[in-house]
Scaffold this active site. Structure first.
Site, mmCIF file in Angstrom:
data_model
loop_
_atom_site.group_PDB
_atom_site.id
_atom_site.type_symbol
_atom_site.label_atom_id
_atom_site.label_comp_id
_atom_site.label_asym_id
_atom_site.label_seq_id
_atom_site.Cartn_x
_atom_site.Cartn_y
_atom_site.Cartn_z
ATOM 1 N N SER A 17 -6.436 0.693 -11.950
ATOM 2 C CA SER A 17 -6.958 -0.001 -13.133
ATOM 3 C C SER A 17 -6.668 -1.504 -13.101
ATOM 4 O O SER A 17 -7.308 -2.272 -13.806
ATOM 5 C CB SER A 17 -6.368 0.616 -14.404
ATOM 6 O OG SER A 17 -4.958 0.657 -14.322
ATOM 7 N N ASP B 63 0.341 -1.115 -24.448
ATOM 8 C CA ASP B 63 0.004 -1.340 -23.041
ATOM 9 C C ASP B 63 0.596 -2.688 -22.640
ATOM 10 O O ASP B 63 0.091 -3.738 -23.028
ATOM 11 C CB ASP B 63 -1.521 -1.333 -22.860
ATOM 12 C CG ASP B 63 -1.939 -1.583 -21.414
ATOM 13 O OD1 ASP B 63 -1.055 -1.878 -20.578
ATOM 14 O OD2 ASP B 63 -3.152 -1.489 -21.119
ATOM 15 N N HIS C 17 -1.578 -3.734 -18.321
ATOM 16 C CA HIS C 17 -2.857 -4.429 -18.082
ATOM 17 C C HIS C 17 -2.862 -5.764 -18.809
ATOM 18 O O HIS C 17 -1.931 -6.079 -19.555
ATOM 19 C CB HIS C 17 -4.018 -3.541 -18.568
ATOM 20 C CG HIS C 17 -4.047 -2.226 -17.869
ATOM 21 N ND1 HIS C 17 -3.595 -1.063 -18.444
ATOM 22 C CD2 HIS C 17 -4.451 -1.911 -16.632
ATOM 23 C CE1 HIS C 17 -3.717 -0.069 -17.575
ATOM 24 N NE2 HIS C 17 -4.232 -0.560 -16.462
#
Ligand SMILES: *[C@@H]1O[C@H](CO)[C@@H](O)[C@H](O)[C@H]1NC(C)=O
Ligand SMILES: *[C@@H]1O[C@H](CO)[C@@H](O)[C@H](O)[C@H]1NC(C)=O
Ligand SMILES: *[C@@H]1O[C@H](CO)[C@@H](O)[C@H](O)[C@H]1NC(C)=O
Length: 441
Positions: free
Chosen positions: A157, A409, A412
Protein backbone atom coordinates in the site's frame (compact mmCIF):
# COMPACT_ATOMS: atom_id res chain seq x y z
CA UNK A 1 -16.69 11.48 -10.44
CA UNK A 2 -13.99 9.89 -8.39
CA UNK A 3 -12.60 6.67 -9.74
CA UNK A 4 -12.28 5.25 -6.26
CA UNK A 5 -15.81 5.87 -5.08
CA UNK A 6 -17.41 2.99 -6.92
CA UNK A 7 -17.98 0.92 -3.82
CA UNK A 8 -20.75 2.25 -1.72
CA UNK A 9 -19.70 3.83 1.49
CA UNK A 10 -21.22 0.96 3.44
CA UNK A 11 -19.14 -1.56 1.53
CA UNK A 12 -16.06 0.40 2.34
CA UNK A 13 -16.88 0.40 6.01
CA UNK A 14 -17.49 -3.33 5.92
CA UNK A 15 -14.22 -4.01 4.21
CA UNK A 16 -12.47 -1.70 6.64
CA UNK A 17 -14.01 -3.59 9.57
CA UNK A 18 -12.65 -6.82 8.08
CA UNK A 19 -9.24 -5.28 7.70
CA UNK A 20 -9.15 -4.17 11.27
CA UNK A 21 -10.11 -7.55 12.66
CA UNK A 22 -6.51 -8.64 13.22
CA UNK A 23 -6.04 -5.65 15.47
CA UNK A 24 -8.57 -7.15 17.76
CA UNK A 25 -7.08 -10.61 17.54
CA UNK A 26 -3.59 -9.40 18.30
CA UNK A 27 -4.52 -6.69 20.71
CA UNK A 28 -2.30 -8.20 23.38
CA UNK A 29 0.85 -8.10 21.28
CA UNK A 30 3.21 -5.20 21.74
CA UNK A 31 2.60 -2.14 19.65
CA UNK A 32 5.70 -2.90 17.62
CA UNK A 33 3.85 -5.81 16.09
CA UNK A 34 0.41 -4.27 16.18
CA UNK A 35 1.27 -1.28 14.13
CA UNK A 36 2.21 -3.51 11.29
CA UNK A 37 -1.29 -4.70 10.87
CA UNK A 38 -2.41 -1.80 8.84
CA UNK A 39 -4.17 -2.96 5.76
CA UNK A 40 -3.41 -6.54 6.70
CA UNK A 41 -6.13 -8.57 5.09
CA UNK A 42 -5.62 -8.68 1.44
CA UNK A 43 -7.72 -10.51 -1.00
CA UNK A 44 -6.12 -12.44 -3.73
CA UNK A 45 -6.99 -10.92 -7.04
CA UNK A 46 -9.46 -13.11 -8.79
CA UNK A 47 -8.34 -12.75 -12.36
CA UNK A 48 -5.14 -12.19 -14.19
CA UNK A 49 -4.12 -8.75 -15.23
CA UNK A 50 -3.93 -8.44 -18.95
CA UNK A 51 -1.92 -5.77 -20.56
CA UNK A 52 -2.84 -4.45 -23.92
CA UNK A 53 -0.29 -5.95 -26.23
CA UNK A 54 2.10 -3.36 -27.37
CA UNK A 55 5.50 -3.49 -28.86
CA UNK A 56 8.25 -2.19 -26.71
CA UNK A 57 9.85 1.01 -27.68
CA UNK A 58 13.53 0.63 -27.97
CA UNK A 59 15.39 3.07 -25.84
CA UNK A 60 18.84 3.93 -27.05
CA UNK A 61 21.20 1.56 -25.37
CA UNK A 62 23.06 3.49 -22.77
CA UNK A 63 25.73 2.62 -20.36
CA UNK A 64 24.55 4.32 -17.24
CA UNK A 65 27.39 3.29 -15.06
CA UNK A 66 30.11 5.30 -16.67
CA UNK A 67 30.44 8.92 -15.68
CA UNK A 68 29.52 11.47 -18.27
CA UNK A 69 32.45 13.29 -19.83
CA UNK A 70 33.37 16.21 -17.58
CA UNK A 71 33.26 18.71 -20.39
CA UNK A 72 30.46 21.18 -19.96
CA UNK A 73 29.56 22.78 -16.66
CA UNK A 74 26.01 21.57 -17.07
CA UNK A 75 27.07 17.97 -17.35
CA UNK A 76 29.36 18.17 -14.40
CA UNK A 77 26.40 18.65 -12.12
CA UNK A 78 25.32 15.13 -12.97
CA UNK A 79 28.56 13.71 -11.66
CA UNK A 80 27.94 14.31 -8.02
CA UNK A 81 24.54 12.90 -7.21
CA UNK A 82 22.86 14.73 -4.40
CA UNK A 83 22.49 12.80 -1.18
CA UNK A 84 18.79 13.20 -0.48
CA UNK A 85 19.14 11.28 2.77
CA UNK A 86 20.60 14.15 4.77
CA UNK A 87 18.72 17.38 4.98
CA UNK A 88 15.90 19.02 6.86
CA UNK A 89 12.30 20.04 6.43
CA UNK A 90 11.99 23.78 6.07
CA UNK A 91 8.84 25.92 6.03
CA UNK A 92 7.41 26.52 2.58
CA UNK A 93 4.69 29.05 1.91
CA UNK A 94 3.65 27.71 -1.48
CA UNK A 95 1.99 24.48 -0.38
CA UNK A 96 0.94 21.48 -2.44
CA UNK A 97 0.41 21.29 -6.18
CA UNK A 98 -3.01 19.74 -5.85
CA UNK A 99 -5.84 19.24 -3.42
CA UNK A 100 -7.77 16.11 -2.68
CA UNK A 101 -10.79 17.20 -4.66
CA UNK A 102 -9.14 17.42 -8.04
CA UNK A 103 -7.30 14.22 -8.90
CA UNK A 104 -9.94 11.56 -8.46
CA UNK A 105 -7.76 8.69 -7.31
CA UNK A 106 -6.97 9.23 -3.66
CA UNK A 107 -7.75 6.25 -1.49
CA UNK A 108 -10.44 7.33 0.93
CA UNK A 109 -8.39 6.68 4.05
CA UNK A 110 -5.63 8.99 2.83
CA UNK A 111 -7.79 11.87 1.68
CA UNK A 112 -7.30 13.64 4.98
CA UNK A 113 -8.79 17.02 4.14
CA UNK A 114 -11.99 15.53 2.79
CA UNK A 115 -12.16 13.45 5.98
CA UNK A 116 -12.17 16.56 8.10
CA UNK A 117 -8.55 17.11 9.04
CA UNK A 118 -8.45 20.81 9.79
CA UNK A 119 -4.85 21.60 10.67
CA UNK A 120 -3.07 22.46 7.44
CA UNK A 121 0.42 23.19 8.72
CA UNK A 122 1.71 19.80 7.54
CA UNK A 123 1.21 20.90 3.93
CA UNK A 124 3.67 23.77 4.13
CA UNK A 125 7.08 22.17 4.34
CA UNK A 126 9.66 21.19 1.82
CA UNK A 127 12.67 18.94 2.04
CA UNK A 128 15.99 20.73 1.82
CA UNK A 129 18.82 18.28 1.18
CA UNK A 130 22.09 19.48 2.74
CA UNK A 131 24.02 19.30 -0.51
CA UNK A 132 21.58 20.54 -3.13
CA UNK A 133 18.16 21.99 -3.73
CA UNK A 134 15.19 19.83 -4.44
CA UNK A 135 13.07 21.65 -7.02
CA UNK A 136 9.30 21.68 -6.73
CA UNK A 137 7.68 18.91 -8.74
CA UNK A 138 7.33 19.89 -12.40
CA UNK A 139 4.54 17.78 -13.88
CA UNK A 140 5.25 18.91 -17.44
CA UNK A 141 8.88 17.84 -17.19
CA UNK A 142 7.94 14.47 -15.78
CA UNK A 143 5.41 13.91 -18.53
CA UNK A 144 7.85 14.86 -21.25
CA UNK A 145 10.54 12.55 -19.90
CA UNK A 146 8.11 9.66 -19.70
CA UNK A 147 6.72 10.08 -23.19
CA UNK A 148 5.86 6.71 -24.80
CA UNK A 149 6.85 4.81 -21.68
CA UNK A 150 5.25 2.48 -19.23
CA UNK A 151 5.89 3.23 -15.56
CA UNK A 152 4.91 0.51 -13.09
CA UNK A 153 4.58 0.80 -9.32
CA UNK A 154 4.92 -2.60 -7.69
CA UNK A 155 4.54 -3.39 -4.02
CA UNK A 156 2.27 -2.85 -1.05
CA UNK A 157 0.00 0.00 0.00
CA UNK A 158 2.99 2.34 0.24
CA UNK A 159 3.56 1.78 -3.48
CA UNK A 160 -0.05 2.74 -4.08
CA UNK A 161 0.30 5.76 -1.80
CA UNK A 162 3.29 6.98 -3.85
CA UNK A 163 1.56 6.22 -7.14
CA UNK A 164 -1.53 8.18 -6.15
CA UNK A 165 0.60 11.14 -5.13
CA UNK A 166 2.28 11.05 -8.53
CA UNK A 167 -0.98 10.77 -10.43
CA UNK A 168 -2.45 13.70 -8.52
CA UNK A 169 0.54 15.84 -9.41
CA UNK A 170 0.66 14.74 -13.05
CA UNK A 171 -3.07 15.29 -13.42
CA UNK A 172 -2.48 19.00 -12.91
CA UNK A 173 -0.74 19.00 -16.31
CA UNK A 174 -2.41 16.22 -18.29
CA UNK A 175 -5.50 14.15 -17.63
CA UNK A 176 -5.01 10.39 -17.30
CA UNK A 177 -7.66 7.86 -18.25
CA UNK A 178 -8.16 4.79 -16.13
CA UNK A 179 -7.91 2.04 -18.73
CA UNK A 180 -7.66 -1.07 -16.63
CA UNK A 181 -8.76 -2.17 -13.20
CA UNK A 182 -8.77 -5.52 -11.49
CA UNK A 183 -8.61 -7.11 -8.09
CA UNK A 184 -10.29 -6.41 -4.80
CA UNK A 185 -9.74 -2.86 -3.60
CA UNK A 186 -8.37 -1.75 -7.00
CA UNK A 187 -5.14 -3.62 -6.47
CA UNK A 188 -4.23 -3.65 -10.17
CA UNK A 189 -4.84 -0.53 -12.18
CA UNK A 190 -3.49 1.22 -15.22
CA UNK A 191 -3.87 4.74 -16.48
CA UNK A 192 -2.97 6.19 -19.84
CA UNK A 193 -2.03 9.77 -20.58
CA UNK A 194 -3.14 10.24 -24.18
CA UNK A 195 -1.30 13.56 -24.47
CA UNK A 196 2.09 11.82 -24.26
CA UNK A 197 1.23 8.12 -24.59
CA UNK A 198 2.34 7.34 -21.06
CA UNK A 199 1.07 4.32 -19.18
CA UNK A 200 1.22 4.22 -15.40
CA UNK A 201 0.33 1.00 -13.60
CA UNK A 202 0.09 -0.22 -10.08
CA UNK A 203 0.56 -3.90 -9.21
CA UNK A 204 -0.29 -5.23 -5.80
CA UNK A 205 2.56 -7.46 -4.66
CA UNK A 206 3.36 -6.87 -0.99
CA UNK A 207 6.37 -9.21 -0.94
CA UNK A 208 7.46 -8.80 -4.59
CA UNK A 209 8.13 -12.53 -4.52
CA UNK A 210 5.38 -15.12 -4.68
CA UNK A 211 3.27 -14.99 -1.56
CA UNK A 212 -0.04 -16.09 -0.19
CA UNK A 213 -1.54 -13.47 2.03
CA UNK A 214 -3.30 -14.49 5.20
CA UNK A 215 -7.04 -14.61 4.81
CA UNK A 216 -10.20 -15.51 6.63
CA UNK A 217 -10.45 -18.77 4.74
CA UNK A 218 -6.80 -19.76 4.38
CA UNK A 219 -3.93 -19.85 6.84
CA UNK A 220 -3.74 -17.22 9.55
CA UNK A 221 -0.28 -16.17 8.44
CA UNK A 222 1.37 -15.17 5.19
CA UNK A 223 3.30 -17.69 3.16
CA UNK A 224 6.29 -16.47 1.21
CA UNK A 225 8.09 -18.34 -1.55
CA UNK A 226 11.38 -16.55 -1.44
CA UNK A 227 12.96 -18.05 -4.52
CA UNK A 228 10.02 -17.30 -6.82
CA UNK A 229 9.20 -13.93 -8.29
CA UNK A 230 5.53 -12.93 -8.10
CA UNK A 231 4.33 -13.41 -11.66
CA UNK A 232 1.28 -11.25 -11.09
CA UNK A 233 3.55 -8.34 -11.93
CA UNK A 234 6.67 -10.00 -13.31
CA UNK A 235 4.79 -11.50 -16.27
CA UNK A 236 4.56 -7.95 -17.61
CA UNK A 237 8.26 -7.18 -17.13
CA UNK A 238 8.88 -7.15 -20.86
CA UNK A 239 6.48 -4.27 -21.26
CA UNK A 240 7.81 -1.99 -18.55
CA UNK A 241 10.27 0.85 -19.00
CA UNK A 242 10.49 2.13 -15.46
CA UNK A 243 9.64 0.25 -12.27
CA UNK A 244 9.21 1.59 -8.75
CA UNK A 245 9.36 -1.14 -6.12
CA UNK A 246 8.06 -0.34 -2.67
CA UNK A 247 7.72 -2.91 0.06
CA UNK A 248 8.56 -3.52 3.69
CA UNK A 249 5.73 -3.37 6.20
CA UNK A 250 4.20 -6.69 5.18
CA UNK A 251 7.38 -8.52 6.07
CA UNK A 252 6.68 -7.88 9.73
CA UNK A 253 3.49 -9.90 9.78
CA UNK A 254 3.43 -13.52 10.96
CA UNK A 255 4.62 -15.70 8.09
CA UNK A 256 5.98 -19.07 7.05
CA UNK A 257 8.86 -19.03 4.61
CA UNK A 258 9.53 -21.47 1.80
CA UNK A 259 12.58 -21.93 -0.33
CA UNK A 260 13.29 -24.72 -2.78
CA UNK A 261 9.83 -26.12 -2.07
CA UNK A 262 10.24 -26.62 1.65
CA UNK A 263 9.80 -24.59 4.80
CA UNK A 264 12.98 -23.07 6.13
CA UNK A 265 11.59 -20.93 8.88
CA UNK A 266 8.89 -18.60 10.05
CA UNK A 267 8.21 -15.35 11.80
CA UNK A 268 5.85 -15.33 14.76
CA UNK A 269 4.21 -18.68 14.15
CA UNK A 270 3.57 -20.17 17.59
CA UNK A 271 2.23 -23.69 17.39
CA UNK A 272 3.62 -24.42 13.95
CA UNK A 273 6.93 -26.04 14.95
CA UNK A 274 9.02 -23.97 12.54
CA UNK A 275 12.19 -22.14 13.42
CA UNK A 276 11.71 -18.44 14.12
CA UNK A 277 14.10 -16.59 11.83
CA UNK A 278 12.77 -13.04 12.00
CA UNK A 279 12.17 -11.08 8.84
CA UNK A 280 15.35 -9.18 8.01
CA UNK A 281 17.00 -11.99 6.15
CA UNK A 282 13.68 -12.73 4.50
CA UNK A 283 13.38 -9.20 3.14
CA UNK A 284 16.97 -9.52 1.92
CA UNK A 285 16.19 -12.75 0.06
CA UNK A 286 12.97 -11.39 -1.41
CA UNK A 287 14.75 -8.35 -2.79
CA UNK A 288 17.60 -10.46 -4.11
CA UNK A 289 15.19 -12.76 -5.94
CA UNK A 290 13.26 -9.77 -7.27
CA UNK A 291 16.21 -7.75 -8.52
CA UNK A 292 18.02 -10.77 -9.92
CA UNK A 293 14.90 -11.88 -11.77
CA UNK A 294 14.64 -8.43 -13.31
CA UNK A 295 18.29 -8.60 -14.33
CA UNK A 296 17.93 -12.06 -15.81
CA UNK A 297 14.78 -11.31 -17.74
CA UNK A 298 15.57 -7.83 -18.97
CA UNK A 299 19.31 -7.33 -18.61
CA UNK A 300 20.43 -8.90 -21.83
CA UNK A 301 17.85 -7.16 -23.98
CA UNK A 302 18.53 -4.06 -25.97
CA UNK A 303 15.79 -1.97 -24.43
CA UNK A 304 16.58 -0.02 -21.33
CA UNK A 305 14.91 -0.52 -17.99
CA UNK A 306 15.13 1.67 -14.93
CA UNK A 307 14.39 0.25 -11.51
CA UNK A 308 13.85 2.33 -8.41
CA UNK A 309 13.53 0.85 -4.94
CA UNK A 310 11.74 3.20 -2.55
CA UNK A 311 13.23 2.62 0.88
CA UNK A 312 11.29 1.86 4.03
CA UNK A 313 8.85 4.47 5.26
CA UNK A 314 8.69 4.46 9.09
CA UNK A 315 5.45 4.45 11.04
CA UNK A 316 4.86 6.97 13.82
CA UNK A 317 2.69 5.38 16.46
CA UNK A 318 3.32 6.98 19.82
CA UNK A 319 1.06 4.79 21.88
CA UNK A 320 -1.84 2.49 21.34
CA UNK A 321 -3.00 2.46 17.78
CA UNK A 322 -6.65 2.83 18.71
CA UNK A 323 -6.37 5.65 21.22
CA UNK A 324 -6.95 9.24 20.25
CA UNK A 325 -3.62 10.90 19.57
CA UNK A 326 -1.72 7.87 18.28
CA UNK A 327 0.28 10.12 15.94
CA UNK A 328 -0.64 13.57 17.23
CA UNK A 329 2.24 15.70 16.00
CA UNK A 330 1.44 18.57 13.68
CA UNK A 331 5.00 19.55 12.76
CA UNK A 332 8.04 17.73 11.40
CA UNK A 333 10.81 16.74 13.75
CA UNK A 334 13.65 19.21 13.79
CA UNK A 335 17.05 18.12 12.66
CA UNK A 336 18.62 15.98 15.37
CA UNK A 337 15.37 15.54 17.25
CA UNK A 338 14.79 12.04 15.93
CA UNK A 339 17.47 9.55 14.93
CA UNK A 340 17.05 6.82 12.39
CA UNK A 341 17.56 3.62 14.35
CA UNK A 342 16.30 0.14 15.10
CA UNK A 343 14.00 -1.62 12.70
CA UNK A 344 13.50 1.42 10.45
CA UNK A 345 17.26 1.76 9.96
CA UNK A 346 17.70 -1.96 9.43
CA UNK A 347 14.98 -2.22 6.77
CA UNK A 348 16.47 0.70 4.85
CA UNK A 349 19.96 -0.73 5.15
CA UNK A 350 18.86 -4.05 3.66
CA UNK A 351 17.12 -2.34 0.75
CA UNK A 352 20.11 -0.15 -0.07
CA UNK A 353 22.47 -3.10 0.26
CA UNK A 354 20.40 -5.20 -2.15
CA UNK A 355 20.19 -2.41 -4.71
CA UNK A 356 23.97 -2.05 -4.57
CA UNK A 357 24.44 -5.81 -4.92
CA UNK A 358 22.10 -5.88 -7.92
CA UNK A 359 23.96 -2.98 -9.54
CA UNK A 360 27.20 -4.93 -9.22
CA UNK A 361 25.52 -7.99 -10.64
CA UNK A 362 24.22 -6.03 -13.64
CA UNK A 363 27.64 -4.47 -14.23
CA UNK A 364 29.38 -7.84 -13.97
CA UNK A 365 27.03 -9.16 -16.62
CA UNK A 366 27.61 -6.02 -18.72
CA UNK A 367 23.92 -5.21 -18.76
CA UNK A 368 24.37 -1.53 -19.44
CA UNK A 369 20.78 -0.72 -20.30
CA UNK A 370 19.62 -1.57 -16.83
CA UNK A 371 19.71 1.08 -14.14
CA UNK A 372 18.97 0.39 -10.50
CA UNK A 373 18.76 2.97 -7.78
CA UNK A 374 17.38 3.37 -4.30
CA UNK A 375 14.95 6.19 -3.63
CA UNK A 376 16.21 6.85 -0.15
CA UNK A 377 13.24 8.37 1.62
CA UNK A 378 13.52 6.69 5.02
CA UNK A 379 15.11 9.62 6.80
CA UNK A 380 12.90 12.30 5.39
CA UNK A 381 9.85 10.15 6.10
CA UNK A 382 11.03 9.52 9.64
CA UNK A 383 11.05 13.26 10.28
CA UNK A 384 7.36 13.65 9.29
CA UNK A 385 5.22 12.32 12.14
CA UNK A 386 2.70 15.00 11.19
CA UNK A 387 1.88 13.70 7.73
CA UNK A 388 -0.23 10.61 8.48
CA UNK A 389 -4.01 10.33 8.35
CA UNK A 390 -4.13 9.29 12.02
CA UNK A 391 -7.83 9.26 12.99
CA UNK A 392 -8.77 10.79 9.62
CA UNK A 393 -8.44 7.38 8.03
CA UNK A 394 -12.17 7.51 8.77
CA UNK A 395 -14.36 10.42 7.73
CA UNK A 396 -14.97 12.97 10.46
CA UNK A 397 -13.81 10.80 13.37
CA UNK A 398 -14.72 13.43 15.95
CA UNK A 399 -18.17 14.27 14.64
CA UNK A 400 -19.64 12.92 17.89
CA UNK A 401 -16.90 14.22 20.15
CA UNK A 402 -13.63 12.51 21.03
CA UNK A 403 -14.28 8.84 21.69
CA UNK A 404 -12.33 6.56 23.99
CA UNK A 405 -11.27 4.40 21.06
CA UNK A 406 -10.47 5.68 17.60
CA UNK A 407 -8.59 3.83 14.91
CA UNK A 408 -5.47 5.53 13.61
CA UNK A 409 -3.35 5.16 10.52
CA UNK A 410 0.14 6.36 11.34
CA UNK A 411 1.72 4.42 8.46
CA UNK A 412 0.35 5.81 5.20
CA UNK A 413 0.50 9.45 4.18
CA UNK A 414 -2.15 12.05 3.64
CA UNK A 415 -2.54 13.22 0.05
CA UNK A 416 -1.41 15.84 -0.55
CA UNK A 417 1.38 15.35 1.97
CA UNK A 418 5.01 14.50 2.61
CA UNK A 419 4.95 11.56 0.18
CA UNK A 420 4.73 14.08 -2.68
CA UNK A 421 8.40 14.72 -1.89
CA UNK A 422 9.26 11.09 -2.77
CA UNK A 423 8.13 11.88 -6.29
CA UNK A 424 10.05 15.14 -6.41
CA UNK A 425 13.22 13.14 -5.78
CA UNK A 426 12.06 10.50 -8.24
CA UNK A 427 11.77 13.19 -10.92
CA UNK A 428 15.26 14.49 -10.12
CA UNK A 429 16.61 10.99 -10.70
CA UNK A 430 14.89 10.73 -14.06
CA UNK A 431 16.19 14.16 -15.03
CA UNK A 432 19.71 13.16 -14.03
CA UNK A 433 19.46 9.96 -16.06
CA UNK A 434 18.20 11.86 -19.06
CA UNK A 435 21.16 14.20 -18.70
CA UNK A 436 23.57 11.28 -18.63
CA UNK A 437 21.92 9.75 -21.64
CA UNK A 438 22.20 12.93 -23.66
CA UNK A 439 25.78 13.53 -22.67
CA UNK A 440 26.67 10.09 -24.02
CA UNK A 441 24.88 10.43 -27.34
C1 LIG B 1 -9.17 22.45 -4.97
O1 LIG B 1 -8.67 22.92 -6.20
C2 LIG B 1 -9.69 23.35 -7.08
C3 LIG B 1 -9.04 23.66 -8.40
O2 LIG B 1 -7.84 24.30 -8.27
C4 LIG B 1 -10.43 24.54 -6.47
O3 LIG B 1 -11.46 24.94 -7.33
C5 LIG B 1 -11.01 24.10 -5.13
O4 LIG B 1 -11.59 25.21 -4.49
C6 LIG B 1 -9.94 23.53 -4.23
N1 LIG B 1 -10.56 22.98 -3.05
C7 LIG B 1 -10.10 23.21 -1.83
C8 LIG B 1 -10.85 22.54 -0.72
O5 LIG B 1 -9.15 23.93 -1.61
C1 LIG C 1 3.02 4.18 -26.67
O1 LIG C 1 3.77 3.72 -25.54
C2 LIG C 1 4.03 2.34 -25.53
C3 LIG C 1 4.79 2.02 -24.25
O2 LIG C 1 4.02 2.26 -23.13
C4 LIG C 1 4.80 1.94 -26.75
O3 LIG C 1 4.99 0.55 -26.74
C5 LIG C 1 4.09 2.38 -28.01
O4 LIG C 1 4.89 2.11 -29.12
C6 LIG C 1 3.79 3.85 -27.94
N1 LIG C 1 3.01 4.26 -29.11
C7 LIG C 1 3.44 5.14 -29.97
C8 LIG C 1 2.48 5.47 -31.06
O5 LIG C 1 4.54 5.66 -29.88
C1 LIG D 1 9.01 -30.42 15.40
O1 LIG D 1 10.02 -30.53 14.41
C2 LIG D 1 11.10 -31.36 14.80
C3 LIG D 1 12.19 -31.24 13.74
O2 LIG D 1 11.66 -31.23 12.45
C4 LIG D 1 10.60 -32.78 14.96
O3 LIG D 1 11.66 -33.64 15.35
C5 LIG D 1 9.51 -32.80 16.01
O4 LIG D 1 8.95 -34.09 16.11
C6 LIG D 1 8.41 -31.79 15.69
N1 LIG D 1 7.48 -31.69 16.78
C7 LIG D 1 6.16 -31.73 16.61
C8 LIG D 1 5.33 -31.60 17.84
O5 LIG D 1 5.66 -31.86 15.49
Amino acid sequence: MKMGSINSFKDQLLSLAKKLLPYVIYSLLPIALLRLYFNPLAFLPSAETELPHSSLITVASYSSYSSPPPSAEKERTFETPCDYFSGKWIPDKIGPLYNGTTCGTIKEGQNCISHGRLDMGYLYWRWKPSECNLPRFEPETFIQLLQNKHLAFVGDSMARNQLESLLCMLATASTPNLIYRNGEDNKFRRWHFPSHNISVSVYWSPFLVEGIEKSNTGPNHNELYLDQIDEKWAKDLDRMDLIVLSTGHWFLHPAVYFEGGSVFGCHYCPGLNHTEIGFYDVLRKALRTTLNSIIERRGGKGSGLDVIVTTFSPAHFEGEWDKAGACPKTKPYRNGEKELEGMDAEMREIEIEQVEAAKKNAIAKRFGGLRLEALDVTKLALLRPDGHPGPYMHPFPFANGVQERVQNDCVHWCLPGPIDTWNEIFLEKIKKWKGQLMSEE
